[in-house]
Scaffold this motif. Structure first.
Motif, short mmCIF file in Angstrom:
data_model
loop_
_atom_site.label_atom_id
_atom_site.label_comp_id
_atom_site.label_asym_id
_atom_site.label_seq_id
_atom_site.Cartn_x
_atom_site.Cartn_y
_atom_site.Cartn_z
N SER A 1 5.65 -15.35 0.44
CA SER A 1 5.04 -14.40 -0.48
C SER A 1 4.40 -15.18 -1.62
O SER A 1 4.83 -16.29 -1.94
N VAL B 1 -1.34 -10.70 -9.23
CA VAL B 1 -1.40 -10.16 -7.88
C VAL B 1 -0.20 -10.67 -7.09
O VAL B 1 0.14 -11.86 -7.16
N HIS C 1 1.28 -10.84 -3.15
CA HIS C 1 1.04 -10.65 -1.72
C HIS C 1 2.37 -10.92 -1.02
O HIS C 1 2.88 -12.04 -1.06
N GLY D 1 3.19 -11.11 2.05
CA GLY D 1 3.26 -11.84 3.32
C GLY D 1 4.12 -11.04 4.28
O GLY D 1 3.86 -9.87 4.52
N PHE E 1 0.29 -6.24 -2.49
CA PHE E 1 0.04 -5.99 -1.08
C PHE E 1 1.39 -6.08 -0.37
O PHE E 1 2.08 -7.09 -0.50
N MET F 1 -0.21 -2.96 3.88
CA MET F 1 -0.88 -3.82 4.86
C MET F 1 -0.03 -3.92 6.11
O MET F 1 1.11 -3.46 6.12
#
Length: 124
Positions: free
Chosen positions: A2, A12, A14, A16, A57, A87
């Motif tokens: 991540s 931000v 993410h 993963g 995300f 996602m």
């Protein structure tokens, strides 16, 4: 892996493959407990950044059956990102739209190549 990234005055995250991974009708009670403990440990490490993430995300994987949204819901509850973007939803746009309808901060981006401009107040 991540990533938590600061870009200018924006933050931000993410995820993963970070998620509360346990599988409907497959995971044992022990596997669920182990997955939950691991996920909660990671959330404790991220907790100092709670409320400061502009966009996150996070996976919403329909292969997990009834547990599909468990990790995303818990992440959203703890981290309180300004915008959460699902996602890895295996093309199930209806799943993303249902999830977004249940959470005020979820942006349902369901088509390949789709883009959005996210306006959030500066942290500075």
């Amino acid at each position: 892996v991540s990533f938590l990234v600061d870009v200018g005055d924006r933050r931000v995250f993410h995820a993963g493959d970070l998620n509360l991974w346990h599988w409907e009708n497959e995971s044992t009670k022990e596997e669920i407990e182990e997955a939950t403990a691991w996920f909660e440990r990671i959330l404790r490490e991220l907790a100092p950044y709670a409320g400061t993430v502009d966009a996150a995300f996070f996976p919403l994987d329909p292969r997990m059956g009834e547990n599909t949204g468990a990790g995303a819901c818990r992440f959203n509850e703890v981290m309180r990102p300004k915008v959460l973007i699902p996602m890895h939803f295996q093309g199930d746009s209806a799943l993303v739209e249902r999830f977004a309808a249940q959470h005020d901060n979820v942006l349902a981006m369901t088509r390949r190549g789709q883009s959005a401009r996210i306006e959030t107040p500066s942290r500075r």
